[in-house]
Scaffold this active site. Structure first.
Site, PDB file in Angstrom:
ATOM      1  N   ILE A 136      19.627  15.864   5.303  1.00  0.00           N
ATOM      2  CA  ILE A 136      18.854  15.415   6.584  1.00  0.00           C
ATOM      3  C   ILE A 136      18.630  16.457   7.906  1.00  0.00           C
ATOM      4  CG2 ILE A 136      18.456  13.596   8.021  1.00  0.00           C
ATOM      5  CD1 ILE A 136      19.247  11.848   5.731  1.00  0.00           C
ATOM      6  N   ASP A 151      33.789  19.603  14.990  1.00  0.00           N
ATOM      7  CA  ASP A 151      34.622  18.590  14.947  1.00  0.00           C
ATOM      8  C   ASP A 151      33.899  17.553  15.415  1.00  0.00           C
ATOM      9  OD1 ASP A 151      34.774  16.388  13.410  1.00  0.00           O
ATOM     10  OD2 ASP A 151      37.148  17.317  12.780  1.00  0.00           O
ATOM     11  N   LYS A 166      28.203   1.137   8.980  1.00  0.00           N
ATOM     12  CA  LYS A 166      27.146   1.411   9.621  1.00  0.00           C
ATOM     13  C   LYS A 166      26.167   0.413  10.194  1.00  0.00           C
ATOM     14  CE  LYS A 166      25.885   5.492   8.349  1.00  0.00           C
ATOM     15  NZ  LYS A 166      25.565   7.332   9.108  1.00  0.00           N
ATOM     16  N   ASN A 205      23.811  12.064  13.376  1.00  0.00           N
ATOM     17  CA  ASN A 205      23.220  12.182  12.401  1.00  0.00           C
ATOM     18  C   ASN A 205      24.380  12.693  11.042  1.00  0.00           C
ATOM     19  OD1 ASN A 205      21.771  13.281   9.478  1.00  0.00           O
ATOM     20  ND2 ASN A 205      22.830  15.188   9.803  1.00  0.00           N
ATOM     21  N   THR A 227      20.809  15.049  -1.109  1.00  0.00           N
ATOM     22  CA  THR A 227      21.453  15.370  -0.245  1.00  0.00           C
ATOM     23  C   THR A 227      22.855  15.157  -1.317  1.00  0.00           C
ATOM     24  OG1 THR A 227      22.661  13.445   0.851  1.00  0.00           O
ATOM     25  CG2 THR A 227      19.856  14.489   1.922  1.00  0.00           C
ATOM     26  N   LEU A 281      25.782  14.915   0.847  1.00  0.00           N
ATOM     27  CA  LEU A 281      26.327  14.214   1.026  1.00  0.00           C
ATOM     28  C   LEU A 281      27.734  13.473   0.809  1.00  0.00           C
ATOM     29  CD1 LEU A 281      26.972  12.483   3.652  1.00  0.00           C
ATOM     30  CD2 LEU A 281      26.265  10.970   2.942  1.00  0.00           C
ATOM     31  N   TYR A 294      31.699   2.973   4.354  1.00  0.00           N
ATOM     32  CA  TYR A 294      30.948   2.735   5.283  1.00  0.00           C
ATOM     33  C   TYR A 294      30.373   2.229   5.269  1.00  0.00           C
ATOM     34  CZ  TYR A 294      26.956   6.078   4.726  1.00  0.00           C
ATOM     35  OH  TYR A 294      25.885   6.683   5.152  1.00  0.00           O
TER      36      TYR A 294
END
Length: 252
Positions: free
Chosen positions: A17, A62, A160, A89, A191, A193, A156
């Protein structure tokens, strides 16, 4: 949607993305700053941007490192003198469950990149965005709003969800300055990821592997198009909102 002379920072711009969004902004005339840990990948994105738009500024960094985060903003302002859009992102995935032995190490690594870095980047960028009445887009996930039993992603998902609420708070605080802050929450996207998170080769998912009500998963360009719309003046009345692009995943 023209972004001529606008300055856009995109973190996690080396692939997926982020890379696609950088190319799209460059095509629309923006001065793009592409940020990531793997400079070789960023150079490849730089070349793609240059084919249709302006050559972006490449910053190997980073974002979970505070000094790197400061350097990103400093180098951007030094080169362009302003900042109009920040796209938070960058993200990593750590598979875990509440019974996992390594859950706290997974949480700590996810926290540094997926939430803390976004908060600090926003803190550093906000004074410059106030000057331009710019905007911030945080890339979240439908996993912050729902659960998938087949995917053990406790940390995760929780982070989010926190990013979603952080967005609303910052939107409320910065609205008085004309700065908009929004979230975009993709569902499954083609993707790498997951591969990047585990230092493995690309593990792109196909439409056959992930079931959604629309029978497909999104291409990164679809998410990039949404990011550009939300960042543009066409969305100037929108702030504190969460835009979901999941091919109906949340209906399941």
């Amino acid at each position: 949607m023209s972004f001529a002379n606008k300055v856009v920072i995109i973190t996690g711009a080396g692939s997926g993305i982020g890379a696609t969004t950088a190319i799209s902004f460059a095509k629309e005339g923006a001065n793009v700053v592409i940020v990531g840990r793997k400079v070789l990948k960023l150079q490849m994105v730089r070349e793609e941007c240059a084919k249709t738009g302006k050559v972006p500024l490449v910053i190997g960094a980073d974002i979970s490192n505070d000094e790197d985060a400061k350097r990103i903003i400093e180098e951007t302002i030094e080169k362009y003198g302003q900042l109009d859009v920040l796209v938070n992102n960058a993200g990593i995935v750590g598979f875990d469950g509440i019974l996992s032995e390594n859950i706290m190490s997974v949480f700590d690594s996810n926290m540094k990149t997926n939430l803390r870095a976004a908060i600090y980047m926003t803190h550093l960028a906000a004074p410059h965005l106030i000057k331009t009445k710019g905007n911030i887009i945080n890339i979240s996930s439908v996993l912050g709003k729902m659960t998938f039993r087949q995917y053990p992603l406790v940390c995760y998902s929780a982070l989010k969800a926190a990013l979603d609420h952080f967005t609303r708070h910052v939107a409320a605080e910065l609205a008085q300055y004309g700065v908009r802050v929004n979230t975009i929450s993709p569902g499954p996207v083609k993707t790498n990821l997951v591969g990047n998170a585990n230092n493995e080769p690309s593990t792109q998912q196909s439409d056959d592997e992930v079931k959604t009500p629309l029978g497909r998963i999104a291409d990164p360009k679809e998410i990039a198009d949404l990011i550009l719309f939300v960042a543009s003046d066409k969305a100037k009345s929108m702030t504190g909102s969460d835009y979901i692009a999941d091919n109906g995943s949340m209906l399941m």
